[in-house]
Design an enzyme around this catalytic site. Sequence first.
Site, short mmCIF file in Angstrom:
data_model
loop_
_atom_site.label_atom_id
_atom_site.label_comp_id
_atom_site.label_asym_id
_atom_site.label_seq_id
_atom_site.Cartn_x
_atom_site.Cartn_y
_atom_site.Cartn_z
N ALA A 199 2.12 1.76 -3.46
CA ALA A 199 1.03 2.27 -4.31
C ALA A 199 0.77 3.75 -4.05
O ALA A 199 0.66 4.54 -4.99
CB ALA A 199 -0.24 1.45 -4.07
N GLU A 200 0.67 4.14 -2.79
CA GLU A 200 0.39 5.55 -2.49
C GLU A 200 1.55 6.44 -2.89
O GLU A 200 1.35 7.56 -3.35
CB GLU A 200 0.03 5.74 -1.02
CG GLU A 200 -0.38 7.18 -0.74
CD GLU A 200 -1.44 7.34 0.32
OE1 GLU A 200 -1.83 8.49 0.54
OE2 GLU A 200 -1.87 6.34 0.92
N THR A 201 2.76 5.94 -2.75
CA THR A 201 3.94 6.70 -3.20
C THR A 201 3.85 6.97 -4.69
O THR A 201 4.04 8.11 -5.14
CB THR A 201 5.22 5.91 -2.86
OG1 THR A 201 5.32 5.77 -1.44
CG2 THR A 201 6.46 6.60 -3.40
N ALA A 258 0.83 -1.20 0.00
CA ALA A 258 0.00 0.00 0.00
C ALA A 258 0.87 1.26 0.00
O ALA A 258 0.55 2.24 -0.68
CB ALA A 258 -0.94 -0.01 1.21
#
Length: 138
Positions: free
Chosen positions: A63-65, A60
Amino acid sequence: MMIWKRHLTLAELNATSQNTMVAHLGIVYTRLGDDVLEAEMPVDSRTHQPFGLLHGGASAALAETLGSMAGFLLTRDGQCVVGTELNATHHRPVSQGKVRGVCQPLHLGRQSQSWEIVVFDEQGRRCCTCRLGTAVIG
């Protein structure tokens, strides 16, 4: 056709990660294409859960990065992007090596964006599928 409004090199993108969680997890941007941003992350003691597998939270974070940086690359001076929602579906475990995140846009609005980030293992198998929603501020 290139969608990015900001034009940074991979070296400049990676420099933004110094002294952050991104650097601690070993995330490195590896490709900036016309409408895609990719990064790799090691699967090791920094990203393992207690049972020796890639932690879902590390996937996660990758992904957020990626989604947040991709969103930033679409902003103009005086604007920023913040995450509003992150969804992750884990498909298969990974115990070692590296994973590669591939981020592409699903929706690019003036005030909101949606990104799909797919995480692959070194054999090219899909390990995790994420969707990140962002808000454009400013």
